[in-house]
Write a protein that holds these residues in place. Sequence first.
Motif, PDB file in Angstrom:
ATOM      1  N   ARG A  14       0.779  -1.098   0.097  1.00  0.00           N
ATOM      2  CA  ARG A  14      -0.190   0.049   0.055  1.00  0.00           C
ATOM      3  C   ARG A  14       0.985   1.267   0.179  1.00  0.00           C
ATOM      4  O   ARG A  14       1.904   1.094   0.571  1.00  0.00           O
ATOM      5  CB  ARG A  14      -0.701  -0.059   1.221  1.00  0.00           C
ATOM      6  CG  ARG A  14      -2.103  -1.212   1.243  1.00  0.00           C
ATOM      7  CD  ARG A  14      -3.146  -0.605   2.394  1.00  0.00           C
ATOM      8  NE  ARG A  14      -4.055  -1.799   2.209  1.00  0.00           N
ATOM      9  CZ  ARG A  14      -5.359  -1.417   3.033  1.00  0.00           C
ATOM     10  NH1 ARG A  14      -5.260  -0.576   3.864  1.00  0.00           N
ATOM     11  NH2 ARG A  14      -6.269  -2.352   2.665  1.00  0.00           N
ATOM     12  N   GLU A  15       0.228   2.101  -0.494  1.00  0.00           N
ATOM     13  CA  GLU A  15       1.063   3.584  -0.832  1.00  0.00           C
ATOM     14  C   GLU A  15       0.096   4.563  -0.524  1.00  0.00           C
ATOM     15  O   GLU A  15      -1.210   4.476  -1.380  1.00  0.00           O
ATOM     16  CB  GLU A  15       1.816   3.642  -2.036  1.00  0.00           C
ATOM     17  CG  GLU A  15       2.912   4.639  -1.778  1.00  0.00           C
ATOM     18  CD  GLU A  15       3.961   4.607  -2.956  1.00  0.00           C
ATOM     19  OE1 GLU A  15       4.223   5.535  -3.578  1.00  0.00           O
ATOM     20  OE2 GLU A  15       4.400   3.528  -2.997  1.00  0.00           O
ATOM     21  N   SER A  16       0.185   5.664   0.000  1.00  0.00           N
ATOM     22  CA  SER A  16      -0.828   6.841   0.054  1.00  0.00           C
ATOM     23  C   SER A  16      -0.099   7.935  -0.615  1.00  0.00           C
ATOM     24  O   SER A  16       0.953   8.358  -0.559  1.00  0.00           O
ATOM     25  CB  SER A  16      -1.031   7.266   1.620  1.00  0.00           C
ATOM     26  OG  SER A  16      -1.596   6.167   2.283  1.00  0.00           O
ATOM     27  N   LEU A  42      -0.670  -1.458  -4.884  1.00  0.00           N
ATOM     28  CA  LEU A  42      -0.121  -1.737  -5.747  1.00  0.00           C
ATOM     29  C   LEU A  42       0.476  -3.071  -5.700  1.00  0.00           C
ATOM     30  O   LEU A  42       1.004  -3.550  -4.589  1.00  0.00           O
ATOM     31  CB  LEU A  42       0.878  -0.732  -6.034  1.00  0.00           C
ATOM     32  CG  LEU A  42       0.273   0.811  -6.111  1.00  0.00           C
ATOM     33  CD1 LEU A  42       1.753   1.627  -6.084  1.00  0.00           C
ATOM     34  CD2 LEU A  42      -0.489   1.089  -7.124  1.00  0.00           C
ATOM     35  N   THR A  43       0.584  -3.754  -7.023  1.00  0.00           N
ATOM     36  CA  THR A  43       1.121  -4.967  -7.255  1.00  0.00           C
ATOM     37  C   THR A  43       2.342  -5.053  -8.143  1.00  0.00           C
ATOM     38  O   THR A  43       1.889  -4.331  -9.175  1.00  0.00           O
ATOM     39  CB  THR A  43       0.051  -6.153  -7.530  1.00  0.00           C
ATOM     40  OG1 THR A  43      -0.990  -6.526  -6.793  1.00  0.00           O
ATOM     41  CG2 THR A  43       0.868  -7.519  -7.802  1.00  0.00           C
ATOM     42  N   SER A  44       3.451  -4.944  -7.739  1.00  0.00           N
ATOM     43  CA  SER A  44       4.573  -4.753  -8.351  1.00  0.00           C
ATOM     44  C   SER A  44       5.729  -5.684  -8.011  1.00  0.00           C
ATOM     45  O   SER A  44       5.581  -6.549  -7.203  1.00  0.00           O
ATOM     46  CB  SER A  44       5.127  -3.404  -8.100  1.00  0.00           C
ATOM     47  OG  SER A  44       6.403  -2.841  -8.638  1.00  0.00           O
ATOM     48  N   GLY A  53       8.567   3.323  -3.515  1.00  0.00           N
ATOM     49  CA  GLY A  53       8.303   3.502  -2.174  1.00  0.00           C
ATOM     50  C   GLY A  53       8.778   5.072  -1.787  1.00  0.00           C
ATOM     51  O   GLY A  53       8.587   5.240  -0.617  1.00  0.00           O
ATOM     52  N   ILE A  54       9.894   5.242  -2.269  1.00  0.00           N
ATOM     53  CA  ILE A  54      10.394   6.550  -2.153  1.00  0.00           C
ATOM     54  C   ILE A  54       9.771   7.956  -2.636  1.00  0.00           C
ATOM     55  O   ILE A  54      10.042   8.774  -2.212  1.00  0.00           O
ATOM     56  CB  ILE A  54      11.834   6.641  -2.580  1.00  0.00           C
ATOM     57  CG1 ILE A  54      12.003   6.603  -4.034  1.00  0.00           C
ATOM     58  CG2 ILE A  54      12.784   5.649  -1.774  1.00  0.00           C
ATOM     59  CD1 ILE A  54      13.518   6.773  -4.436  1.00  0.00           C
ATOM     60  N   LYS A  55       8.743   7.423  -3.613  1.00  0.00           N
ATOM     61  CA  LYS A  55       7.928   8.645  -4.131  1.00  0.00           C
ATOM     62  C   LYS A  55       6.721   9.037  -3.333  1.00  0.00           C
ATOM     63  O   LYS A  55       5.644   8.967  -3.732  1.00  0.00           O
ATOM     64  CB  LYS A  55       7.657   8.318  -5.544  1.00  0.00           C
ATOM     65  CG  LYS A  55       8.988   7.991  -6.204  1.00  0.00           C
ATOM     66  CD  LYS A  55       8.502   7.374  -7.703  1.00  0.00           C
ATOM     67  CE  LYS A  55       8.158   8.725  -8.431  1.00  0.00           C
ATOM     68  NZ  LYS A  55       8.025   8.077  -9.835  1.00  0.00           N
ATOM     69  N   SER A  98       1.580  -4.428 -12.247  1.00  0.00           N
ATOM     70  CA  SER A  98       0.696  -5.335 -12.794  1.00  0.00           C
ATOM     71  C   SER A  98      -0.820  -4.918 -12.066  1.00  0.00           C
ATOM     72  O   SER A  98      -1.758  -5.324 -12.867  1.00  0.00           O
ATOM     73  CB  SER A  98       1.091  -6.756 -12.349  1.00  0.00           C
ATOM     74  OG  SER A  98       1.004  -6.946 -11.010  1.00  0.00           O
ATOM     75  N   ASP A  99      -0.992  -4.422 -11.175  1.00  0.00           N
ATOM     76  CA  ASP A  99      -2.228  -4.233 -10.837  1.00  0.00           C
ATOM     77  C   ASP A  99      -2.397  -3.153  -9.649  1.00  0.00           C
ATOM     78  O   ASP A  99      -1.389  -2.595  -8.863  1.00  0.00           O
ATOM     79  CB  ASP A  99      -2.873  -5.644  -9.842  1.00  0.00           C
ATOM     80  CG  ASP A  99      -4.402  -5.619  -9.596  1.00  0.00           C
ATOM     81  OD1 ASP A  99      -4.941  -4.748 -10.456  1.00  0.00           O
ATOM     82  OD2 ASP A  99      -4.738  -6.176  -8.766  1.00  0.00           O
ATOM     83  N   LEU A 100      -3.494  -2.288  -9.876  1.00  0.00           N
ATOM     84  CA  LEU A 100      -3.563  -1.214  -8.938  1.00  0.00           C
ATOM     85  C   LEU A 100      -5.064  -1.234  -8.307  1.00  0.00           C
ATOM     86  O   LEU A 100      -6.146  -1.491  -9.350  1.00  0.00           O
ATOM     87  CB  LEU A 100      -3.536   0.090  -9.838  1.00  0.00           C
ATOM     88  CG  LEU A 100      -3.726   1.571  -8.932  1.00  0.00           C
ATOM     89  CD1 LEU A 100      -2.711   2.716  -9.449  1.00  0.00           C
ATOM     90  CD2 LEU A 100      -5.159   1.802  -9.068  1.00  0.00           C
ATOM     91  N   LYS A 101      -5.250  -0.976  -7.126  1.00  0.00           N
ATOM     92  CA  LYS A 101      -6.521  -1.018  -6.579  1.00  0.00           C
ATOM     93  C   LYS A 101      -6.654   0.125  -5.417  1.00  0.00           C
ATOM     94  O   LYS A 101      -5.848   0.252  -4.827  1.00  0.00           O
ATOM     95  CB  LYS A 101      -6.850  -2.621  -5.715  1.00  0.00           C
ATOM     96  CG  LYS A 101      -8.217  -2.518  -5.169  1.00  0.00           C
ATOM     97  CD  LYS A 101      -8.350  -3.971  -4.274  1.00  0.00           C
ATOM     98  CE  LYS A 101      -9.545  -3.915  -3.706  1.00  0.00           C
ATOM     99  NZ  LYS A 101      -9.992  -5.213  -2.887  1.00  0.00           N
ATOM    100  N   ILE A 102      -7.925   0.756  -5.411  1.00  0.00           N
ATOM    101  CA  ILE A 102      -8.172   1.792  -4.749  1.00  0.00           C
ATOM    102  C   ILE A 102      -8.625   1.224  -3.451  1.00  0.00           C
ATOM    103  O   ILE A 102      -9.549   0.878  -3.417  1.00  0.00           O
ATOM    104  CB  ILE A 102      -8.957   3.010  -5.320  1.00  0.00           C
ATOM    105  CG1 ILE A 102      -8.526   3.556  -6.506  1.00  0.00           C
ATOM    106  CG2 ILE A 102      -9.212   3.951  -4.395  1.00  0.00           C
ATOM    107  CD1 ILE A 102      -9.379   4.303  -7.329  1.00  0.00           C
TER     108      ILE A 102
END
Length: 295
Positions: A14-16, A42-44, A53-55, A98-102
């Motif tokens: 997860r990333e905010s 995010l799936t990566s 992760g640093i962004k 490969s995948d993004l979910k809100i």
Amino acid sequence: MWVVSSMSERKAYRESYKLIFDGIDTARYAVTSIDSTIALELTSNGFYAFRRGIKKNHIVHIGVASKIGSDKNAIQLALKADDYSDVIRSQLDMRGVSDLKIVDDVLTITLAKRECKAFVPRIDDVDFQFEGMVGLCGEPRISPDTVYLYGSSESLAQIEALYASQQTLQHIRMSGKYRVKLRPDWQKYPDLRISTPSIDIFVPVEVFTEKAVTVPVEYTVNDNIKRLQLYPSSVTVNCLVPRKDYAAIQAADFRVLATIDSDSSNYIRPVVTRFPADVRIKSISPSQIQYIIIK
């Protein structure tokens, strides 16, 4: 091979991101509550997961102009997050993803139609310190003389007055303008905006000089006393007068009054009850007057 395989293994994390709703007419609407961040799953592969992760300062924009009606006093928007999946994808670096979910199902924002409330700023907590024989001449003037708050009627109702911050203006020697900040009481309500956070105070000053005038003492008595004999019958009023008005100010511009309520004492205290507006009373001599009751 084990290292390469480990780095390319797909992982979900997860990333905010900071969330900004574009298209809000902030001149007409105040934001009373808002989702300020959006969480994505995010799936990566491991390499890109580390890279992304640093962004943390990336910003996601979502347009809401078409969702805001023009004739409503209050607007509550509950946006289905999945409807904005493509918009969000277009703003992100999707390499290695490969995948993004809100994570959140709904994105919310509440607006209130702005109203306006006018205030005359109060300067009760501002002290003036003058140097030498200089003093205030007249009343300080503020500019602008009216300050406006904009926001929802509910928040505006909580603000009864605007005050200049407590402070002392020091070493005043001549007339001049001083910039002072307003006490930020409105900041307790995030939907309120102010037309200006500070004001100018113009302080008019006058150069004074000392003058003494001799003034006869008048007196009042109660019903049981008809007349008094005063010793002395006049007093010296020591005061500060504007230098330019020194010759014009005369004893006739002053009134000194003494009152006796009982005959338990042989002394009464004189008080200056009338004097020119720009005069500053320093003392009265003598400060007490002896009297004799004449039956």
